[in-house]
Design a protein around this motif. Structure first.
Motif, short mmCIF file in Angstrom:
data_model
loop_
_atom_site.label_atom_id
_atom_site.label_comp_id
_atom_site.label_asym_id
_atom_site.label_seq_id
_atom_site.Cartn_x
_atom_site.Cartn_y
_atom_site.Cartn_z
N GLY A 22 7.89 6.01 14.10
CA GLY A 22 8.57 6.07 15.38
C GLY A 22 7.75 5.52 16.53
O GLY A 22 8.14 5.60 17.68
N ASN A 23 6.62 4.91 16.25
CA ASN A 23 5.74 4.37 17.28
C ASN A 23 6.07 2.89 17.46
O ASN A 23 5.88 2.08 16.55
CB ASN A 23 4.28 4.55 16.85
CG ASN A 23 3.31 4.09 17.90
OD1 ASN A 23 3.66 3.34 18.81
ND2 ASN A 23 2.09 4.54 17.79
N SER B 143 -10.56 7.35 24.14
CA SER B 143 -11.78 7.91 24.74
C SER B 143 -12.99 7.73 23.83
O SER B 143 -14.05 8.28 24.08
CB SER B 143 -11.58 9.40 25.03
OG SER B 143 -11.31 10.08 23.82
N GLU B 144 -12.83 6.95 22.79
CA GLU B 144 -13.89 6.79 21.79
C GLU B 144 -14.59 5.43 21.93
O GLU B 144 -13.94 4.39 22.00
CB GLU B 144 -13.27 6.91 20.39
CG GLU B 144 -14.27 6.97 19.28
CD GLU B 144 -13.59 7.22 17.94
OE1 GLU B 144 -13.90 6.49 16.99
OE2 GLU B 144 -12.75 8.14 17.87
N GLY C 125 -6.81 6.43 16.23
CA GLY C 125 -5.65 7.12 15.70
C GLY C 125 -5.00 6.46 14.50
O GLY C 125 -3.95 6.89 14.04
N TYR C 126 -5.62 5.41 13.98
CA TYR C 126 -4.97 4.63 12.93
C TYR C 126 -4.60 5.45 11.70
O TYR C 126 -3.45 5.43 11.25
CB TYR C 126 -5.84 3.44 12.51
CG TYR C 126 -5.26 2.66 11.37
CD1 TYR C 126 -4.20 1.79 11.59
CD2 TYR C 126 -5.72 2.83 10.06
CE1 TYR C 126 -3.63 1.08 10.54
CE2 TYR C 126 -5.16 2.13 9.02
CZ TYR C 126 -4.12 1.26 9.25
OH TYR C 126 -3.56 0.58 8.22
N ALA D 106 -11.15 -8.84 23.93
CA ALA D 106 -11.80 -8.58 22.66
C ALA D 106 -10.75 -8.25 21.62
O ALA D 106 -9.72 -7.64 21.92
CB ALA D 106 -12.78 -7.42 22.79
N LEU D 107 -11.00 -8.68 20.40
CA LEU D 107 -10.11 -8.39 19.28
C LEU D 107 -10.89 -7.63 18.22
O LEU D 107 -12.00 -8.05 17.85
CB LEU D 107 -9.58 -9.69 18.66
CG LEU D 107 -8.77 -10.61 19.56
CD1 LEU D 107 -8.50 -11.95 18.87
CD2 LEU D 107 -7.46 -9.97 19.96
N VAL D 108 -10.33 -6.53 17.76
CA VAL D 108 -10.91 -5.78 16.65
C VAL D 108 -9.79 -5.44 15.69
O VAL D 108 -8.61 -5.49 16.04
CB VAL D 108 -11.63 -4.49 17.11
CG1 VAL D 108 -12.81 -4.82 18.01
CG2 VAL D 108 -10.68 -3.54 17.80
N ARG D 109 -10.15 -5.09 14.48
CA ARG D 109 -9.16 -4.74 13.47
C ARG D 109 -8.43 -3.46 13.87
O ARG D 109 -9.02 -2.50 14.34
CB ARG D 109 -9.83 -4.54 12.11
CG ARG D 109 -10.39 -5.80 11.48
CD ARG D 109 -9.34 -6.62 10.78
NE ARG D 109 -8.76 -5.92 9.66
CZ ARG D 109 -9.19 -6.03 8.41
NH1 ARG D 109 -10.20 -6.83 8.14
NH2 ARG D 109 -8.61 -5.35 7.46
N LEU D 110 -7.13 -3.45 13.67
CA LEU D 110 -6.29 -2.30 13.97
C LEU D 110 -6.78 -1.05 13.25
O LEU D 110 -6.73 0.05 13.80
CB LEU D 110 -4.84 -2.61 13.58
CG LEU D 110 -3.81 -1.52 13.80
CD1 LEU D 110 -3.70 -1.17 15.27
CD2 LEU D 110 -2.47 -1.95 13.26
N GLU D 111 -7.30 -1.23 12.06
CA GLU D 111 -7.74 -0.08 11.27
C GLU D 111 -8.90 0.67 11.90
O GLU D 111 -9.19 1.80 11.51
CB GLU D 111 -8.15 -0.52 9.86
CG GLU D 111 -7.05 -1.15 9.05
CD GLU D 111 -7.00 -2.66 9.17
OE1 GLU D 111 -6.55 -3.30 8.21
OE2 GLU D 111 -7.40 -3.22 10.21
N THR D 112 -9.59 0.06 12.87
CA THR D 112 -10.71 0.74 13.51
C THR D 112 -10.28 1.58 14.71
O THR D 112 -11.10 2.29 15.29
CB THR D 112 -11.78 -0.27 13.98
OG1 THR D 112 -11.23 -1.10 15.01
CG2 THR D 112 -12.28 -1.13 12.83
#
Length: 181
Positions: free
Chosen positions: A94-95, A52-53, A85-86, A76-82
């Motif tokens: 467990g995810n 929701s962000e 919930g990272y 679109a591709l963005v860094r996972l760290e952004t």
């Protein structure tokens, strides 16, 4: 995605750079056409939503659209760290919602990684391993009851252990046989 996504896979860069920084996004040609029509999108700002962000990113590059037969689809591709919930989830083992691809260095064999996976599983899934042992789980070829394995890229659509499984080899062979007549 990880910062190595563009170098690991063969999605060509149509414009700009294929480098993913923490504040940049790579967009597909289709998305570039939708958002920017004929204007050059590189260096412009886009708002992207994750959960929701909403976050703003600078378009660092435009990627050629993924082929229709690709398992990896993106606008679109963005860094996972952004991802919102990272930080909270990065130690949550467990995810299983992400597909993880690795490229082994020359001389490294999949069995070496799988064997070393025993220690990883024991560390991050200790309670699960104990529960499985008590329930009578059988040991695998490496002596463990919970396995970290690798699937060759060419087999991900056929392996029963892949989330991308959607094809059955016997059916494909049968269709090829029928097509031969």
């Amino acid at each position: 995605v990880d910062s190595s996504f563009v170098s690991l896979f063969t999605f060509p860069v149509a414009a700009g750079s294929g480098t993913l920084n923490m504040n940049t996004a790579l967009i597909s040609e289709k998305m570039a056409g939708i958002l920017f029509k004929d204007a050059d999108p590189v260096g412009k700002t886009v708002l992207l939503r994750s959960r929701s962000e909403w976050k703003s990113y600078i378009v660092g590059g435009v990627m050629k659209d993924a082929p229709d037969n690709s398992s990896i689809r993106f606008d679109a591709l963005v860094r996972l760290e952004t991802h919102p919930g990272y930080l909270a989830d990065r130690e949550e083992w467990g995810n299983f919602s992400l597909e993880t691809f690795v490229q082994l260095n020359p001389g490294v064999h999949p069995e070496d990684i799988e064997r070393r996976g025993m220690a990883f599983m024991g560390k991050h899934y200790e309670e699960d391993v104990q529960r499985m042992k008590v329930a009578g789980a059988r040991k695998d070829k490496f002596g463990g009851v919970l396995h970290l394995g690798l699937i060759p890229l060419g087999e991900i659509h056929f392996s029963q252990h892949s989330n991308l499984q959607n094809a059955k080899k016997p059916i494909l062979y049968m269709l090829l046989f029928i097509a031969g007549f």
